[in-house]
Motif scaffolding. Sequence first.
Motif, PDB file in Angstrom:
ATOM      1  N   GLY A 278     -12.617  -4.168  -1.729  1.00  0.00           N
ATOM      2  CA  GLY A 278     -13.687  -3.169  -1.779  1.00  0.00           C
ATOM      3  C   GLY A 278     -14.519  -3.163  -0.503  1.00  0.00           C
ATOM      4  N   ARG A 279     -14.912  -4.350  -0.024  1.00  0.00           N
ATOM      5  CA  ARG A 279     -15.694  -4.433   1.211  1.00  0.00           C
ATOM      6  C   ARG A 279     -14.883  -3.907   2.395  1.00  0.00           C
ATOM      7  N   ALA A 280     -13.585  -4.243   2.419  1.00  0.00           N
ATOM      8  CA  ALA A 280     -12.743  -3.792   3.528  1.00  0.00           C
ATOM      9  C   ALA A 280     -12.653  -2.275   3.569  1.00  0.00           C
ATOM     10  N   LEU A 281     -12.428  -1.638   2.422  1.00  0.00           N
ATOM     11  CA  LEU A 281     -12.297  -0.181   2.399  1.00  0.00           C
ATOM     12  C   LEU A 281     -13.626   0.501   2.725  1.00  0.00           C
ATOM     13  N   ARG A 282     -14.718  -0.074   2.276  1.00  0.00           N
ATOM     14  CA  ARG A 282     -16.016   0.476   2.659  1.00  0.00           C
ATOM     15  C   ARG A 282     -16.226   0.375   4.174  1.00  0.00           C
TER      16      ARG A 282
ATOM     17  N   HIS B 175       0.858  -1.191   0.000  1.00  0.00           N
ATOM     18  CA  HIS B 175       0.000   0.000   0.000  1.00  0.00           C
ATOM     19  C   HIS B 175       0.891   1.237   0.000  1.00  0.00           C
ATOM     20  N   ASN B 176       0.496   2.209  -0.778  1.00  0.00           N
ATOM     21  CA  ASN B 176       1.074   3.548  -0.701  1.00  0.00           C
ATOM     22  C   ASN B 176      -0.050   4.493  -0.345  1.00  0.00           C
ATOM     23  N   GLY B 177       0.040   5.161   0.778  1.00  0.00           N
ATOM     24  CA  GLY B 177      -1.009   6.079   1.192  1.00  0.00           C
ATOM     25  C   GLY B 177      -1.194   6.046   2.692  1.00  0.00           C
TER      26      GLY B 177
ATOM     27  N   GLN C 215      -6.760   6.764   1.598  1.00  0.00           N
ATOM     28  CA  GLN C 215      -5.927   7.376   0.575  1.00  0.00           C
ATOM     29  C   GLN C 215      -4.913   6.347   0.122  1.00  0.00           C
ATOM     30  N   GLY C 216      -4.854   6.115  -1.201  1.00  0.00           N
ATOM     31  CA  GLY C 216      -3.750   5.272  -1.599  1.00  0.00           C
ATOM     32  C   GLY C 216      -3.896   4.496  -2.879  1.00  0.00           C
ATOM     33  N   THR C 217      -2.841   3.738  -3.127  1.00  0.00           N
ATOM     34  CA  THR C 217      -2.808   2.715  -4.156  1.00  0.00           C
ATOM     35  C   THR C 217      -2.432   1.414  -3.463  1.00  0.00           C
ATOM     36  N   PHE C 218      -2.987   0.310  -3.968  1.00  0.00           N
ATOM     37  CA  PHE C 218      -2.837  -0.989  -3.325  1.00  0.00           C
ATOM     38  C   PHE C 218      -2.459  -2.024  -4.381  1.00  0.00           C
TER      39      PHE C 218
ATOM     40  N   SER D 255      -9.212   6.524  -3.379  1.00  0.00           N
ATOM     41  CA  SER D 255      -9.230   7.287  -2.137  1.00  0.00           C
ATOM     42  C   SER D 255     -10.647   7.780  -1.894  1.00  0.00           C
ATOM     43  N   SER D 256     -10.980   7.983  -0.635  1.00  0.00           N
ATOM     44  CA  SER D 256     -12.333   8.428  -0.286  1.00  0.00           C
ATOM     45  C   SER D 256     -12.671   9.781  -0.901  1.00  0.00           C
ATOM     46  N   MET D 257     -11.654  10.623  -1.100  1.00  0.00           N
ATOM     47  CA  MET D 257     -11.887  11.949  -1.680  1.00  0.00           C
ATOM     48  C   MET D 257     -11.715  11.955  -3.202  1.00  0.00           C
ATOM     49  N   HIS D 258     -11.404  10.764  -3.780  1.00  0.00           N
ATOM     50  CA  HIS D 258     -11.256  10.604  -5.222  1.00  0.00           C
ATOM     51  C   HIS D 258     -10.129  11.472  -5.788  1.00  0.00           C
ATOM     52  N   LYS D 259      -9.076  11.616  -4.990  1.00  0.00           N
ATOM     53  CA  LYS D 259      -7.841  12.271  -5.427  1.00  0.00           C
ATOM     54  C   LYS D 259      -6.679  11.418  -4.929  1.00  0.00           C
TER      55      LYS D 259
END
Length: 282
Positions: free
Chosen positions: A168-172, A115-117, A188-191, A205-209
Motif C-alpha cells: 500500500g505504501r509503495a503504490l501510494r 503483477h498483471n497490469g 493499474q493491476g492485480t498483484f 488501480s488508481s482509477m478504481h477500474k
Amino acid sequence: MCRWLAYSGEAIHPALLILEPRHSLVAQSLNSPLGAETVNGDGFGVGWYPSTDALMPEPALFHSIEPAWHDENLRELTQAIDSPLFFSHVRAAAGPPIQQTNCHPFRHGRWMFMHNGVIAHAPRLRRDLMMALDPELFPLVHGTTDSEVVFYLAITYGLQEDPVAGLGRALRHVEEIAEAHGVRDVVQGTFAVSDGETIWAFRYSSMHKSRTLYYSVDMPTLQEMYPEVDRLRLFGARARVVVSEPLTDLPGAFVEVPESTVVTIDAGGGYREAPFLRDDAA
C-alpha cells in the motif's frame, strides 16, 4: 496485460492448474477473453515452494521467453514437481523487452511477487522510483519492468513485516511521484505476494477500474456442488486458487474479487477479504 494464478493447499503437480483445465493458464496465454490482450505470448514463469520435506529455504523459479503454449519444458516440469504453494504467470509485454529477467514471478529471499497490469508512463517515472529504493535493494533489480521496481519498492516500505501495508505504501508513493510528473491514473493491476505460508492477492488501480481477479470457492463446497466431476477429487480440502480469470465454466466455482480489495489465503485454506487503499475511492 498478462494472466496469472496462485495456488495454496495440499501439494499437487502444478500441471493440474497450469495445463489441464479447459481454461488453464496456458490456454489463456493463447486466448484470454477477459484480458486486456487476447494473447499473452511474451514469456512465462513458474515459482514454487517445495513440499515440506524438501530442504530448500527459498522458492524455486523457472522463467522462459518462449510462449507458454510452445515450451515442452513447462509441461515436463509442472508434471514432475509437486508443491503446496505456487505462482504462475504468462506475459504480454507492454514495452520492456522480452527477456528472462523481465518474466514473473520475482523472488527476494522467501518472498515471491507477480503483477498483471501497468505503471503508466513507467520509463518517465523510473528514475525517481528507483531512487526511492533502499540502497541495499537497488542492485537487486535485474530487469527493466515496472513490476519488479514495485516489488522492491514494497520491500523498501516494509512488505516483509506487513505485506498489505508495505505494498500500500509503495503504490501510494508511485502515485505521488506520478502526480509530480503530471501523470494521472498511474497504477493499474492485480498483484500477488507470498512468503511460502500465506498468499496476499490485491486488486487495485488508481482509477478504481482494475484488471479482473477471481478466487475459487472452498473445495468441499465445490465437490458437493459437482459430485459428478471426477477431476475435483484430485484436490484436497485446503485447495484454493486466485486467478486473473476463471479456469472452468462450472457455475459458482469462482467469485470475483471486489475492486480495491486484498484477499488473504492461509495455509489452512482460509479466505479473508479486506479493503485496500479505498480511502479516496470513487
